[in-house]
Enzyme design. Structure first.
Site, PDB file in Angstrom:
ATOM      1  N   LYS A   1      53.962  39.336  44.414  1.00 26.17           N
ATOM      2  CA  LYS A   1      54.516  38.412  44.858  1.00 26.17           C
ATOM      3  C   LYS A   1      55.200  37.503  44.487  1.00 26.17           C
ATOM      4  CE  LYS A   1      52.026  34.521  47.390  1.00 26.17           C
ATOM      5  NZ  LYS A   1      50.447  33.696  47.022  1.00 26.17           N
TER       6      LYS A   1
ATOM      7  N   TYR B   1      44.815  26.427  40.750  1.00 22.50           N
ATOM      8  CA  TYR B   1      43.987  27.514  40.565  1.00 22.50           C
ATOM      9  C   TYR B   1      42.449  27.507  39.919  1.00 22.50           C
ATOM     10  CZ  TYR B   1      43.698  32.922  41.299  1.00 22.50           C
ATOM     11  OH  TYR B   1      43.500  33.862  42.021  1.00 22.50           O
TER      12      TYR B   1
ATOM     13  N   HIS C   1      40.493  39.257  45.326  1.00 27.18           N
ATOM     14  CA  HIS C   1      40.345  37.989  44.956  1.00 27.18           C
ATOM     15  C   HIS C   1      39.414  37.501  43.766  1.00 27.18           C
ATOM     16  CE1 HIS C   1      44.797  36.539  45.219  1.00 27.18           C
ATOM     17  NE2 HIS C   1      43.895  35.409  44.613  1.00 27.18           N
TER      18      HIS C   1
ATOM     19  N   ARG D   1      40.671  38.608  40.488  1.00 24.84           N
ATOM     20  CA  ARG D   1      41.767  37.788  39.912  1.00 24.84           C
ATOM     21  C   ARG D   1      41.056  36.404  39.599  1.00 24.84           C
ATOM     22  NH1 ARG D   1      47.204  37.648  39.683  1.00 24.84           N
ATOM     23  NH2 ARG D   1      48.069  35.366  40.915  1.00 24.84           N
TER      24      ARG D   1
END
Length: 181
Positions: free
Chosen positions: A69, A164, A129, A132
């Site tokens: 990213k 996160y 995701h 992750r």
């Protein structure tokens, strides 16, 4: 627009995924290897799909993410369990995750495949995701320092990694404060 809460892949859910993908055919092995790399390395789906054979150094247990990213380069650890899953599908050169005709797998295929897999194992939602997310939570549960988790995930700021993990596991904060008293 409402956002849905993240659904991290936990070790228990990972075990169910492994069982569901237990086939020995080429597609089952490839799909397991792809999800294993995402889960055990914390890669984004597109980062995993862009891997080429020369990005994986089995001897040094490293994966080179050439275009993460923000077009950032990073090197991440690949544990032996992911290497074992990759072993049967790792090509001599070129793209790692390919279709039967050798073209790279599309993200849309993986999203569709994950929806079918969720139905097969009896969970409401499953997405790449989530691997992750699960990777970040697993590392945090093993007391891996936040700066190393940040580097593995490719976050620019440690505060991003902190938010996160806090968003994925609010129970940890509640438990820690409760135990403090």
């Amino acid at each position: 627009m409402k956002t849905r809460p993240p659904v991290p892949i936990t070790p228990d859910l990972w075990a169910q995924i492994r069982l569901a993908l237990g086939g020995n055919d080429r597609i089952s092995r490839r799909n397991l290897a792809l999800l294993s790399v995402i889960y055990h390395c914390g890669l984004r789906l597109n980062e995993a799909l862009q891997l080429q054979r020369n990005d994986i150094d089995i001897t040094r247990k490293q994966v080179r993410v050439r275009c993460g990213k923000g077009r950032k380069f990073r090197v991440v650890a690949i544990p032996h369990v992911a290497i074992d899953d990759l072993a049967s599908v790792l090509p001599q050169d070129g793209w790692v995750f390919v279709t039967a005709d050798g073209s790279p797998i599309l993200a849309s295929y993986v999203r569709s495949f994950m929806a079918r897999l969720a139905h097969r194992i009896g969970v409401e939602r499953l997405h790449a995701h989530g691997g992750r997310h699960g990777h970040a939570l697993f590392l945090a549960s093993q007391n891996v320092p936040l700066n190393l988790i940040r580097d593995q995930l490719g976050h620019s700021n440690i505060s991003t990694t902190d938010r996160y993990i806090a968003r994925l596991n609010p129970e940890a904060r509640v438990r820690a404060i409760d135990e403090a008293y």
